[in-house]
Design a protein around this motif. Structure first.
Motif, mmCIF file in Angstrom:
data_model
loop_
_atom_site.group_PDB
_atom_site.id
_atom_site.type_symbol
_atom_site.label_atom_id
_atom_site.label_comp_id
_atom_site.label_asym_id
_atom_site.label_seq_id
_atom_site.Cartn_x
_atom_site.Cartn_y
_atom_site.Cartn_z
ATOM 1 N N ALA A 182 -10.590 5.336 -7.150
ATOM 2 C CA ALA A 182 -11.560 4.681 -8.025
ATOM 3 C C ALA A 182 -10.994 3.388 -8.599
ATOM 4 O O ALA A 182 -10.465 3.359 -9.704
ATOM 5 N N GLY A 183 -11.130 2.316 -7.825
ATOM 6 C CA GLY A 183 -10.886 0.978 -8.328
ATOM 7 C C GLY A 183 -12.211 0.396 -8.757
ATOM 8 O O GLY A 183 -13.026 1.071 -9.394
ATOM 9 N N ALA A 184 -12.483 -0.842 -8.362
ATOM 10 C CA ALA A 184 -13.733 -1.483 -8.762
ATOM 11 C C ALA A 184 -14.937 -0.829 -8.088
ATOM 12 O O ALA A 184 -15.881 -0.391 -8.754
ATOM 13 N N VAL A 185 -14.918 -0.751 -6.743
ATOM 14 C CA VAL A 185 -16.066 -0.196 -6.019
ATOM 15 C C VAL A 185 -16.261 1.277 -6.343
ATOM 16 O O VAL A 185 -17.369 1.734 -6.637
ATOM 17 N N VAL A 212 -16.110 10.973 -2.426
ATOM 18 C CA VAL A 212 -16.423 9.594 -2.066
ATOM 19 C C VAL A 212 -15.093 8.845 -1.944
ATOM 20 O O VAL A 212 -14.357 8.716 -2.922
ATOM 21 N N VAL A 213 -14.785 8.359 -0.754
ATOM 22 C CA VAL A 213 -13.485 7.739 -0.493
ATOM 23 C C VAL A 213 -13.612 6.226 -0.577
ATOM 24 O O VAL A 213 -14.387 5.614 0.171
ATOM 25 N N THR A 214 -12.827 5.638 -1.482
ATOM 26 C CA THR A 214 -12.847 4.181 -1.644
ATOM 27 C C THR A 214 -11.425 3.619 -1.738
ATOM 28 O O THR A 214 -11.217 2.546 -2.303
ATOM 29 N N VAL A 215 -10.451 4.333 -1.168
ATOM 30 C CA VAL A 215 -9.077 3.823 -1.170
ATOM 31 C C VAL A 215 -8.961 2.641 -0.217
ATOM 32 O O VAL A 215 -9.794 2.439 0.680
ATOM 33 N N LYS A 216 -7.909 1.841 -0.386
ATOM 34 C CA LYS A 216 -7.625 0.765 0.560
ATOM 35 C C LYS A 216 -7.266 1.380 1.911
ATOM 36 O O LYS A 216 -6.787 2.514 1.999
ATOM 37 N N GLY A 217 -7.471 0.608 2.963
ATOM 38 C CA GLY A 217 -7.281 1.128 4.306
ATOM 39 C C GLY A 217 -5.909 1.712 4.558
ATOM 40 O O GLY A 217 -5.769 2.732 5.254
ATOM 41 N N TYR A 218 -4.875 1.091 4.016
ATOM 42 C CA TYR A 218 -3.515 1.575 4.268
ATOM 43 C C TYR A 218 -3.224 2.897 3.555
ATOM 44 O O TYR A 218 -2.190 3.507 3.787
ATOM 45 N N THR A 231 -5.549 5.446 3.664
ATOM 46 C CA THR A 231 -6.492 6.423 4.209
ATOM 47 C C THR A 231 -5.798 7.693 4.667
ATOM 48 O O THR A 231 -6.247 8.808 4.377
ATOM 49 N N HIS A 232 -4.706 7.564 5.418
ATOM 50 C CA HIS A 232 -4.038 8.748 5.944
ATOM 51 C C HIS A 232 -3.536 9.646 4.820
ATOM 52 O O HIS A 232 -3.669 10.879 4.886
ATOM 53 N N GLY A 233 -2.970 9.050 3.774
ATOM 54 C CA GLY A 233 -2.496 9.853 2.655
ATOM 55 C C GLY A 233 -3.621 10.577 1.951
ATOM 56 O O GLY A 233 -3.501 11.768 1.612
ATOM 57 N N ALA A 234 -4.736 9.882 1.723
ATOM 58 C CA ALA A 234 -5.878 10.511 1.075
ATOM 59 C C ALA A 234 -6.461 11.618 1.945
ATOM 60 O O ALA A 234 -6.788 12.709 1.463
ATOM 61 N N ALA A 235 -6.575 11.340 3.242
ATOM 62 C CA ALA A 235 -7.184 12.309 4.158
ATOM 63 C C ALA A 235 -6.412 13.623 4.185
ATOM 64 O O ALA A 235 -6.994 14.696 4.344
ATOM 65 N N SER A 236 -5.097 13.551 4.020
ATOM 66 C CA SER A 236 -4.287 14.774 4.082
ATOM 67 C C SER A 236 -4.496 15.665 2.868
ATOM 68 O O SER A 236 -4.254 16.880 2.940
ATOM 69 N N THR A 237 -4.948 15.102 1.741
ATOM 70 C CA THR A 237 -5.152 15.910 0.532
ATOM 71 C C THR A 237 -6.592 16.353 0.350
ATOM 72 O O THR A 237 -6.855 17.332 -0.356
ATOM 73 N N ILE A 238 -7.528 15.674 0.967
ATOM 74 C CA ILE A 238 -8.952 15.966 0.742
ATOM 75 C C ILE A 238 -9.345 17.379 1.149
ATOM 76 O O ILE A 238 -10.138 18.022 0.441
ATOM 77 N N PRO A 239 -8.846 17.947 2.263
ATOM 78 C CA PRO A 239 -9.261 19.315 2.603
ATOM 79 C C PRO A 239 -8.985 20.331 1.504
ATOM 80 O O PRO A 239 -9.724 21.322 1.380
ATOM 81 N N HIS A 240 -7.980 20.109 0.687
ATOM 82 C CA HIS A 240 -7.655 21.028 -0.398
ATOM 83 C C HIS A 240 -8.573 20.838 -1.599
ATOM 84 O O HIS A 240 -8.597 21.687 -2.492
ATOM 85 N N LEU A 241 -9.307 19.745 -1.626
ATOM 86 C CA LEU A 241 -10.184 19.439 -2.752
ATOM 87 C C LEU A 241 -11.651 19.706 -2.439
ATOM 88 O O LEU A 241 -12.478 19.779 -3.351
ATOM 89 N N GLY A 278 -18.739 21.114 1.474
ATOM 90 C CA GLY A 278 -18.637 19.741 0.994
ATOM 91 C C GLY A 278 -18.598 18.704 2.095
ATOM 92 O O GLY A 278 -18.279 18.986 3.254
ATOM 93 N N ARG A 279 -18.897 17.471 1.708
ATOM 94 C CA ARG A 279 -18.877 16.329 2.626
ATOM 95 C C ARG A 279 -18.012 15.211 2.075
ATOM 96 O O ARG A 279 -17.786 15.131 0.870
ATOM 97 N N VAL A 280 -17.547 14.365 2.975
ATOM 98 C CA VAL A 280 -16.754 13.201 2.616
ATOM 99 C C VAL A 280 -17.588 11.955 2.903
ATOM 100 O O VAL A 280 -18.079 11.786 4.030
ATOM 101 N N VAL A 281 -17.758 11.099 1.904
ATOM 102 C CA VAL A 281 -18.535 9.878 2.048
ATOM 103 C C VAL A 281 -17.559 8.704 2.052
ATOM 104 O O VAL A 281 -16.907 8.413 1.050
#
Length: 383
Positions: free
Chosen positions: A53-56, A119-125, A127-137, A142-145
């Motif tokens: 959660a930055g600006a967007v 809702v995923v709004t991280v910077k592109g670099y 993505t892999h780190g966020a993706a690895s934690t999302i299944p636990h959340l 649920g869906r990923v947007v």
């Protein structure tokens, strides 16, 4: 997102020529479970996490909170602390001000899940780190947007949660983070969503609309992401390399031709991939594409309207990336170059711009050699 409703009219986003996820080598396959997910039962409480959660992300979170959704922000410590302490403040383009009180955290382990939508709004670099934690959340239904810029992120997310649980999205509202806890909306814009591989989208669209944001669905996820990619390419890498605002770039005949060639390369790659261009809120992409072949004065006017109408006076994202020392160019110009190589379309301008931005961000080149020196960029492109 009151009760997810299926959307049988949506086309699946997966296809044999879909842009790949890896920043090094394009991939075509959709990963993971292909079963479509349709969200919680009608009338159930919906729990939404905005990851990055930055600006967007904060802006979209505020929109969904205004619609009555339960929203939690995951962002940088200073921003999260300000939101917890003072709430999230959003200033609109007409000077309007809104305030919402929503939970926020700076670490995934602090979150109170599971979440019906992430809702995923991280910077592109990231993505892999966020993706690895999302299944636990993520809740079982649920869906990923994915609202990230560039192409390749949906594949990474699908590899972790299954392609039938991913929704692709494009945001054209220009926003910035004025200070921790304070978002400024510069343009109205909107959001377009498309199912990646059968996931429901209409309930998400409905939630965004109820929160006051222009939103709609599109039938083709690949066309949606490549259409937004075109807009992200305009006056981005060139401005970053030269440290010049878009107005000066488009006022320089030689630099405008660089921009035009760069976009023509991207369109040629998209054509080879079978991309069907999609109009976005405030951006008639299907008019922009043929305008690139128009006489230079016409093309310049059309492209300049796209820049000034979408970004306002803001400097582009890659310019900000250079200050951070990390860049998303691999998912923008770099993606055009990779896919061009994969389909046999030459992309020399995108290749050079991607390389220069990457090298400048890593300190491998002296920024002063290019700052305010268009001739330096011209020489690099001529080699």
């Amino acid at each position: 997102m009151e009760g997810a409703r299926g959307s049988p009219g949506l086309r699946r986003g997966c296809g044999p020529t879909r842009p790949g996820a890896a920043p090094v080598q394009p991939q075509a396959a959709c990963g993971g479970d292909r079963a479509a997910h349709h969200g919680p039962a009608e009338g159930a409480t919906v729990n939404v996490l905005v990851y990055g959660a930055g600006a967007v992300g904060s802006f979209v979170g505020a929109v969904l909170a205004r619609a009555g959704e339960r929203v939690t922000l995951l962002g940088r410590p200073a921003h999260a602390q300000a939101v917890v302490r003072d709430g999230l403040h959003v200033e609109g383009p007409g000077g309007s001000r809104t305030w919402v009180r929503i939970p926020a955290a700076s670490r995934p382990e602090e979150l109170d899940g599971p979440f019906d939508a992430v809702v995923v709004t991280v910077k592109g670099y990231d993505t892999h780190g966020a993706a690895s934690t999302i299944p636990h959340l993520l809740a079982p239904h649920g869906r990923v947007v994915c609202l990230q810029n560039g192409v390749g992120h949906e594949e990474v997310l699908a590899g972790q949660v299954g392609s039938g649980r991913v929704v692709a999205g494009a945001v054209t509202t220009s926003v910035s983070l004025a200070a921790p806890g304070r978002v400024v909306q510069h343009t109205r814009g909107g959001v377009v969503l498309a199912s990646w591989d059968g996931a429901a989208v209409e309930d998400v669209v409905d939630g965004l609309r109820r929160g006051g944001l222009a939103a709609r669905s599109a039938p083709d996820a690949r066309g949606l992401k490549w259409s937004k990619l075109l807009l992200n390419l305009v006056a981005n890498a060139t401005c970053a390399v030269l440290d010049l605002p878009p107005g000066l770039v488009y006022g320089h005949p030689g630099l405008f031709r660089v921009e035009r060639r760069m976009l023509q390369e991207a369109v040629a790659v998209g054509r080879a991939l079978g991309v069907r261009w999609v109009d976005l809120p405030g951006f008639p992409v299907r008019m922009l594409v043929p305008a690139l072949r128009s006489p230079e004065p016409v093309a310049r006017r059309v492209l300049w309207r796209a820049v000034s109408g979408g970004r306002g006076t803001k400097m582009p994202s890659l310019w900000h990336d250079l200050a951070r020392g990390r860049t998303e160019v691999a998912y923008l110009n770099g993606a055009v170059a990779r896919w061009g190589a994969a389909v046999g379309v030459a992309t020399p301008v995108n290749e050079v711009l991607a390389r220069l931005v990457q090298e400048l961000s890593l300190g491998l080149r002296d920024r002063e050699l290019f700052r305010h020196h268009p001739e330096a960029l011209m020489q690099a492109l001529a080699r």
